[in-house]
Write an enzyme that holds these catalytic residues in place. Structure first.
Site, PDB file in Angstrom:
ATOM      1  N   GLU A  31     141.245 -26.388  41.675  1.00  0.00           N
ATOM      2  CA  GLU A  31     141.184 -26.323  40.221  1.00  0.00           C
ATOM      3  C   GLU A  31     139.730 -26.597  39.838  1.00  0.00           C
ATOM      4  O   GLU A  31     139.159 -27.607  40.281  1.00  0.00           O
ATOM      5  CB  GLU A  31     142.105 -27.386  39.591  1.00  0.00           C
ATOM      6  CG  GLU A  31     142.123 -27.222  38.081  1.00  0.00           C
ATOM      7  CD  GLU A  31     142.996 -28.230  37.344  1.00  0.00           C
ATOM      8  OE1 GLU A  31     143.729 -28.992  37.977  1.00  0.00           O
ATOM      9  OE2 GLU A  31     142.906 -28.226  36.097  1.00  0.00           O
ATOM     10  N   ARG A 262     147.505 -35.749  53.584  1.00  0.00           N
ATOM     11  CA  ARG A 262     146.309 -35.833  52.774  1.00  0.00           C
ATOM     12  C   ARG A 262     145.284 -36.681  53.526  1.00  0.00           C
ATOM     13  O   ARG A 262     145.648 -37.620  54.228  1.00  0.00           O
ATOM     14  CB  ARG A 262     146.720 -36.541  51.477  1.00  0.00           C
ATOM     15  CG  ARG A 262     145.782 -36.408  50.347  1.00  0.00           C
ATOM     16  CD  ARG A 262     146.314 -37.152  49.125  1.00  0.00           C
ATOM     17  NE  ARG A 262     145.223 -37.279  48.198  1.00  0.00           N
ATOM     18  CZ  ARG A 262     144.853 -36.308  47.374  1.00  0.00           C
ATOM     19  NH1 ARG A 262     145.523 -35.177  47.336  1.00  0.00           N
ATOM     20  NH2 ARG A 262     143.816 -36.478  46.571  1.00  0.00           N
ATOM     21  N   LYS A 272     139.708 -36.426  42.760  1.00  0.00           N
ATOM     22  CA  LYS A 272     138.788 -35.934  41.734  1.00  0.00           C
ATOM     23  C   LYS A 272     138.788 -36.803  40.485  1.00  0.00           C
ATOM     24  O   LYS A 272     137.763 -37.011  39.868  1.00  0.00           O
ATOM     25  CB  LYS A 272     139.191 -34.512  41.343  1.00  0.00           C
ATOM     26  CG  LYS A 272     138.393 -33.460  42.062  1.00  0.00           C
ATOM     27  CD  LYS A 272     138.616 -32.118  41.435  1.00  0.00           C
ATOM     28  CE  LYS A 272     139.838 -31.474  42.013  1.00  0.00           C
ATOM     29  NZ  LYS A 272     140.098 -30.128  41.540  1.00  0.00           N
TER      30      LYS A 272
HETATM   31  P1  ATP Z   1     142.682 -34.786  43.572  1.00  0.00           P
HETATM   32  O1  ATP Z   1     144.158 -34.885  43.453  1.00  0.00           O
HETATM   33  O2  ATP Z   1     142.105 -35.521  44.724  1.00  0.00           O
HETATM   34  O3  ATP Z   1     141.966 -35.082  42.309  1.00  0.00           O
HETATM   35  P2  ATP Z   1     143.320 -32.153  43.675  1.00  0.00           P
HETATM   36  O4  ATP Z   1     144.418 -32.078  44.665  1.00  0.00           O
HETATM   37  O5  ATP Z   1     143.751 -32.217  42.269  1.00  0.00           O
HETATM   38  O6  ATP Z   1     142.355 -33.315  43.983  1.00  0.00           O
HETATM   39  P3  ATP Z   1     142.800 -29.420  43.753  1.00  0.00           P
HETATM   40  O7  ATP Z   1     141.625 -28.672  43.286  1.00  0.00           O
HETATM   41  O8  ATP Z   1     144.087 -29.296  43.041  1.00  0.00           O
HETATM   42  O9  ATP Z   1     142.368 -30.941  43.782  1.00  0.00           O
HETATM   43  O10 ATP Z   1     143.039 -29.230  45.304  1.00  0.00           O
HETATM   44  C1  ATP Z   1     142.831 -28.041  46.017  1.00  0.00           C
HETATM   45  C2  ATP Z   1     143.529 -28.164  47.356  1.00  0.00           C
HETATM   46  O11 ATP Z   1     142.979 -29.245  48.107  1.00  0.00           O
HETATM   47  C3  ATP Z   1     145.001 -28.447  47.214  1.00  0.00           C
HETATM   48  O12 ATP Z   1     145.695 -27.549  48.074  1.00  0.00           O
HETATM   49  C4  ATP Z   1     145.175 -29.863  47.686  1.00  0.00           C
HETATM   50  O13 ATP Z   1     146.404 -29.994  48.357  1.00  0.00           O
HETATM   51  C5  ATP Z   1     144.007 -30.056  48.633  1.00  0.00           C
HETATM   52  N1  ATP Z   1     143.540 -31.444  48.691  1.00  0.00           N
HETATM   53  C6  ATP Z   1     143.043 -32.193  47.682  1.00  0.00           C
HETATM   54  N2  ATP Z   1     142.730 -33.431  48.091  1.00  0.00           N
HETATM   55  C7  ATP Z   1     143.018 -33.481  49.425  1.00  0.00           C
HETATM   56  C8  ATP Z   1     142.916 -34.489  50.435  1.00  0.00           C
HETATM   57  N3  ATP Z   1     142.436 -35.695  50.173  1.00  0.00           N
HETATM   58  N4  ATP Z   1     143.304 -34.169  51.697  1.00  0.00           N
HETATM   59  C9  ATP Z   1     143.776 -32.949  51.982  1.00  0.00           C
HETATM   60  N5  ATP Z   1     143.896 -31.955  51.082  1.00  0.00           N
HETATM   61  C10 ATP Z   1     143.536 -32.201  49.817  1.00  0.00           C
END
Ligand code: ATP
Ligand code: MG
Length: 564
Positions: A31, A262, A272
């Site tokens: 995102e 994760r 984020k």
């Molecule tokens: P956050 O929740 O940490 O703010 P997010 O998941 O909202 O980050 P996105 O842009 O939605 O950020 O994530 C893009 C992809 O990265 C998604 O498929 C998510 O599952 C993956 N992702 C995000 N954080 C992690 C992490 N710490 N470990 C593994 N995969 C991750």
């Protein structure tokens, strides 16, 4: 990812062998509401490597369905970081916001099946009727149906069209899936599909005043791109029944979601939301602050893409969340830097060393080895003169036990040069500060070659005071004081765990003159001090800035042994 017997590969192989899919298509769906962090890198590597392993494709899709927080500056930053890591998506760049019309039409398909309705309940009322978990009874209380749940299909179609046309104020109506208000999974209790929000979107502007929710948009965007395996982190596991419900009811390509653990790392936060707070509330200088776990922060700190790939490969996929020790990441970095970085000498807390038996004004050129790990890196000349800079720490007026560096009467080798013997020191009588150390050199000990049979216990680094380059150095420590920054006491937040001493700026240090040629991004090992990278910033009087990437000590081996 290098291993091939992980649970995702096994899953995919089975799908292919059963003929469920004839090709593999994955996607990385950031995102654009923040910059990528190393947790995203794990997701990226899983998505791209699975596609590659099965000769499939991986799409880059910006999941941009929330106009309030998204921006094209984030899109650009995300693309830059993915490229830096070495992944290619060519023309497979997509935006969920390009699918708004398609998604709208699928919502109509679902309404026409009697499986979605327009609800007039205000937000608070909706969440009250949804029911909640009862923490005392460890059970979930059933929700209650909305009084608008049984509107006719015709009425729903009419109201939904009017929602799109802007007939209603923000927040006064939603489109909801008609699933089950008693489902133990709260996400299945008639989740919202669309809400009214008059907010300009960074790509679609004011075209839309209704926006789809993530749980509706994500599976159907996957289906639009014929994604076979929608890989995501574990927190989406409870969303999976909803993912499947929308795919089934919209009657689209049967994309399926698979979750993996994760990534969490000690001493830092990988979310984020929290990173955004650190940036906007100015705890750090920006998204690329070298203390952040963002890819741009790691890059500026001096991390290499190779060291990050190595780290992600080593931690593997796993189905349970865990926290990886940051020492493993640092170990991967040290191994990579050791191979690739030339050694130079720099003195960051300078103290003058005067060689009393050296003829004033004479300068001798010595030879230093650039990288003992890589013979092809060659050698470089070093200027040696009567006055040198050494580290303040390398002299002690009253040496503690086992101190092998300079103190009155003791001898040390000056790296690549001569053995010197300390004859005295100068002290400022008013402050008590030592202002210079005096010594004599032994001309027979040049270069530390085999002919030199005088053994000394200490070797120290130095820079010639007559040809030194002035530099600024920035030394970093962890941004958080504790291993798990999210472990907070009552009434506190993770911000209370911030380390107040995570950055030390040394505005004037001295380095070998050859560093004048360094351009931003060039990396070196400063002997005995650690690895440094030339920062894009310049310090006072145009001094080049060098960030300390990491010190030389590798703590991983010890931790690894203790864990086994
Ligand atoms: P956050 O929740 O940490 O703010 P997010 O998941 O909202 O980050 P996105 O842009 O939605 O950020 O994530 C893009 C992809 O990265 C998604 O498929 C998510 O599952 C993956 N992702 C995000 N954080 C992690 C992490 N710490 N470990 C593994 N995969 C991750
Ligand atoms: Mg998310």
């Amino acid at each position: 990812m290098e291993e091939t017997n992980d649970f995702i590969s096994t899953f995919i192989k089975e799908d292919l062998s059963k003929g469920r899919f004839d090709t593999v298509r994955t996607r990385f769906p950031p995102e654009p509401n923040g910059w990528l962090h190393i947790g995203h890198c794990k997701a990226l590597m899983v998505d791209f490597s699975m596609a590659q392993r099965f000769n499939g494709m991986c799409n880059l899709r910006f999941d941009d369905t929330n106009p309030a927080k998204e921006d094209s500056a984030y899109v650009e930053a995300i693309k830059r970081d993915i490229q830096w890591l070495g992944f290619e998506w060519a023309d497979r760049e997509f935006y969920a916001s390009d699918y708004y019309e398609y998604l709208y039409n699928l919502a109509i398909v679902i309404i026409k099946k009697g499986k979605a309705y327009v609800d007039d309940l205000p937000e608070e009322e909706m969440s009250r009727l949804r029911g909640t978990s009862d923490p005392d009874k460890h059970e979930t209380l059933p929700g209650q149906n909305s009084p608008f749940r049984d509107r006719s299909i015709e009425e729903n179609l009419d109201l939904f069209a009017k929602m799109r046309a802007g007939a209603f104020p923000d927040g006064t109506k939603t489109l909801r899936a008609k699933i089950n208000m008693a489902d133990p999974n709260l996400l299945m209790r008639d989740p919202v599909m669309y809400r009214i929000r008059r907010e300009a979107h960074y790509r679609t502007g004011d075209t839309w005043c209704i926006y789809p929710m993530y749980d509706f948009a994500h599976p159907l965007s996957d289906a639009k791109e014929k994604i076979t395996h929608s890989l995501c982190s574990l927190e989406y596991e409870i969303h999976r029944p909803l993912y499947d419900w929308f795919i089934r009811e919209a009657e689209v390509f049967p994309s399926q979601q698979i979750e993996f653990a994760r990534l969490n790392i000690t001493q830092t936060v990988l979310s984020k939301r929290y990173l955004l707070r650190l940036v906007t509330e100015k705890y750090v200088s920006g998204w690329d602050d070298p203390r952040l776990p963002t890819l741009s922060g790691l890059r500026r700190r001096g991390y290499t893409p190779e060291s990050i790939h190595d780290f992600i490969n080593r931690i593997g996929l796993a189905k349970v969340d865990s926290t990886v020790d940051i020492a493993l990441l640092e170990h991967c970095l040290l191994q990579d830097l050791n191979k690739r970085c030339n050694r130079v000498m720099a003195v960051i807390r300078p103290l003058k060393l005067i060689i009393e038996n050296w003829i004033p004004e004479t300068v001798e050129t010595l030879t230093a080895i650039n990288n003992p790990e890589d013979e092809s890196a060659g050698t470089r000349p070093l200027s040696f003169s009567r006055e040198l800079w050494i580290e303040r720490d390398d002299f002690a007026e009253n040496p503690p036990p086992k101190y092998f560096r300079l103190f009155p009467g003791n001898s040390v080798r000056l790296r690549y040069a001569y053995i010197v013997t300390c004859t005295g020191f100068d002290k400022d009588p008013s402050t008590g500060e030592i202002t210079a150390v005096r010594c004599t050199y032994d001309p027979a000990t040049k270069g530390g070659n085999a002919a030199d049979n005088r053994k000394v216990k200490g070797t120290i680094h130095w820079v010639s005071a007559t040809s030194a380059l002035k530099i600024e150095t920035r030394l970093y420590d962890y941004l958080f004081k504790m291993e798990k920054p999210m472990d907070v006491g009552e009434g506190k937040t993770f911000l209370d765990n911030i380390n107040p001493n995570s950055l030390e700026v040394i505005p004037e240090a001295y380095a070998e003159i050859c560093l004048a040629a360094a351009v931003p991004g060039d990396r070196y090992q400063f002997e005995r001090l650690g690895y440094f990278i030339r920062d894009p910033d310049t310090g006072s009087d145009g001094k080049p800035v060098f960030n300390r990437t990491i010190g030389l000590r590798d703590t991983w081996a010890k931790i690894d042994k203790a864990q086994k």
